[in-house]
Design a protein around this motif. Structure first.
Motif, short mmCIF file in Angstrom:
data_model
loop_
_atom_site.label_atom_id
_atom_site.label_comp_id
_atom_site.label_asym_id
_atom_site.label_seq_id
_atom_site.Cartn_x
_atom_site.Cartn_y
_atom_site.Cartn_z
N SER A 29 18.24 -17.18 34.93
CA SER A 29 18.04 -16.29 35.06
C SER A 29 17.22 -15.01 36.75
O SER A 29 17.01 -14.31 36.40
CB SER A 29 16.51 -16.81 34.68
OG SER A 29 15.99 -17.39 35.73
N ASP A 60 20.87 -10.43 30.15
CA ASP A 60 20.11 -9.00 31.05
C ASP A 60 19.30 -8.50 30.01
O ASP A 60 19.58 -8.19 28.68
CB ASP A 60 20.60 -8.23 31.43
CG ASP A 60 20.57 -6.96 32.12
OD1 ASP A 60 19.29 -7.15 31.80
OD2 ASP A 60 20.86 -5.71 32.40
N PHE A 66 15.64 -5.41 37.03
CA PHE A 66 16.04 -7.25 37.09
C PHE A 66 17.83 -6.21 38.27
O PHE A 66 18.67 -6.35 38.17
CB PHE A 66 16.30 -6.91 36.06
CG PHE A 66 17.06 -8.77 35.55
CD1 PHE A 66 16.46 -9.74 36.26
CD2 PHE A 66 18.47 -8.75 34.56
CE1 PHE A 66 17.16 -10.94 36.78
CE2 PHE A 66 18.73 -10.16 34.32
CZ PHE A 66 18.42 -11.12 34.94
N THR A 68 20.46 -8.09 38.18
CA THR A 68 21.68 -8.89 38.27
C THR A 68 22.83 -8.88 39.77
O THR A 68 23.80 -10.18 39.51
CB THR A 68 22.58 -8.81 37.38
OG1 THR A 68 22.75 -6.98 37.04
CG2 THR A 68 21.39 -8.66 35.67
N ASN A 191 11.36 -12.30 38.24
CA ASN A 191 11.49 -11.57 36.74
C ASN A 191 10.33 -10.09 36.58
O ASN A 191 9.09 -11.02 36.96
CB ASN A 191 10.73 -12.58 35.86
CG ASN A 191 10.64 -12.31 34.59
OD1 ASN A 191 11.18 -11.44 34.48
ND2 ASN A 191 10.14 -13.12 33.38
N CYS A 193 9.45 -9.27 33.71
CA CYS A 193 8.51 -9.16 32.31
C CYS A 193 7.16 -8.82 32.76
O CYS A 193 7.06 -9.08 33.51
CB CYS A 193 9.09 -10.62 31.62
SG CYS A 193 7.71 -10.58 30.04
#
Length: 236
Positions: A29, A60, A66, A68, A191, A193
């Protein structure tokens, strides 16, 4: 990394988590737990009596920000192939269904996505970065919110997907993982979120920490109890 590799090796041996010929995908993650697990398994691969293939798999969810690329760069630096599964999970959970408690649906969809990604490449095992503190938090969540005694398992077989889920860090503490991040300059990806760190699991972690503060040695005794089948005495 000795405090990571030692407990991890014991867990692998105690629960027979890795066998010759395994194709293991690490669920990455970008957080501290999965990044340390990835590096630890790469180191373990060098001296493991079992020969296995190792690759990183990242889902993803579709959140902006985010990073990556940072995960991919780290994977390249330690010579681990990187795979990414693009999804629209964020749109479904937050924008379309507007879930008030999004974590459960998100987790189910995320699991489905990574399981499918592994199957597409013929991998038979998924390694996740849950540690001993996660196992204790899960035990208390199950007890207080579900009325049952249940916790994370070192080895689980998913019959529908024909995939084993392994958790090599269950003997490892969260503090040792934090220390490994600092000492080995392992990058962490934030993160994005909006409900990160605002879940029941976070609340339970605070409750458990209070127990540790009030009862010296409580953590070790809880971990011992989770392995003590003979000491389990219930009504039925």
């Amino acid at each position: 990394m000795k405090k990571i590799l030692g407990p991890m090796r014991r867990a692998i041996q105690d629960f027979n988590l890795i066998e010759d010929g395994d194709k293991i995908g690490v669920g990455v993650s970008g957080g501290k737990d999965s990044m340390v697990l990835l590096y630890a398994l790469k180191l373990y691969q060098r001296f493991s009596p079992e020969k296995f293939q190792l690759e990183a798999f990242t889902v993803d969810l579709g959140f902006k920000g985010f990073n990556t690329k940072a995960i991919e760069k780290y994977c390249k630096s330690i010579d681990v192939p990187f795979n990414i599964k693009e999804t629209n999970i964020k749109d479904i959970v937050f924008d379309i269904r507007k879930e008030k408690n999004p974590c459960s649906l998100c987790a189910n969809m995320r699991r489905g996505a990574i399981h499918n990604a592994l199957k597409e490449k013929g991998f038979n095992k998924l390694a996740l970065g849950h540690h001993s503190d996660d196992a204790i938090d899960t035990l208390f969540l199950s007890l207080l919110y579900e009325g049952r005694l249940n916790t994370l398992q070192p080895l689980t077989y998913l019959d529908r997907k024909k995939i084993y889920v392994i958790r090599p860090l269950l003997y490892t503490s969260e503090q040792d993982i934090k220390n490994a991040i600092e000492k080995n300059n392992i990058p962490i990806v934030n993160n994005p979120c909006p409900v990160d760190k605002k879940t029941k699991r976070e609340d339970m972690n605070k409750l458990v920490q209070n127990i540790y503060n009030e009862v010296p040695g409580a953590k070790n005794r809880i971990l011992t109890a989770m392995k003590n089948k003979e000491g389990l005495k219930l009504w039925f």
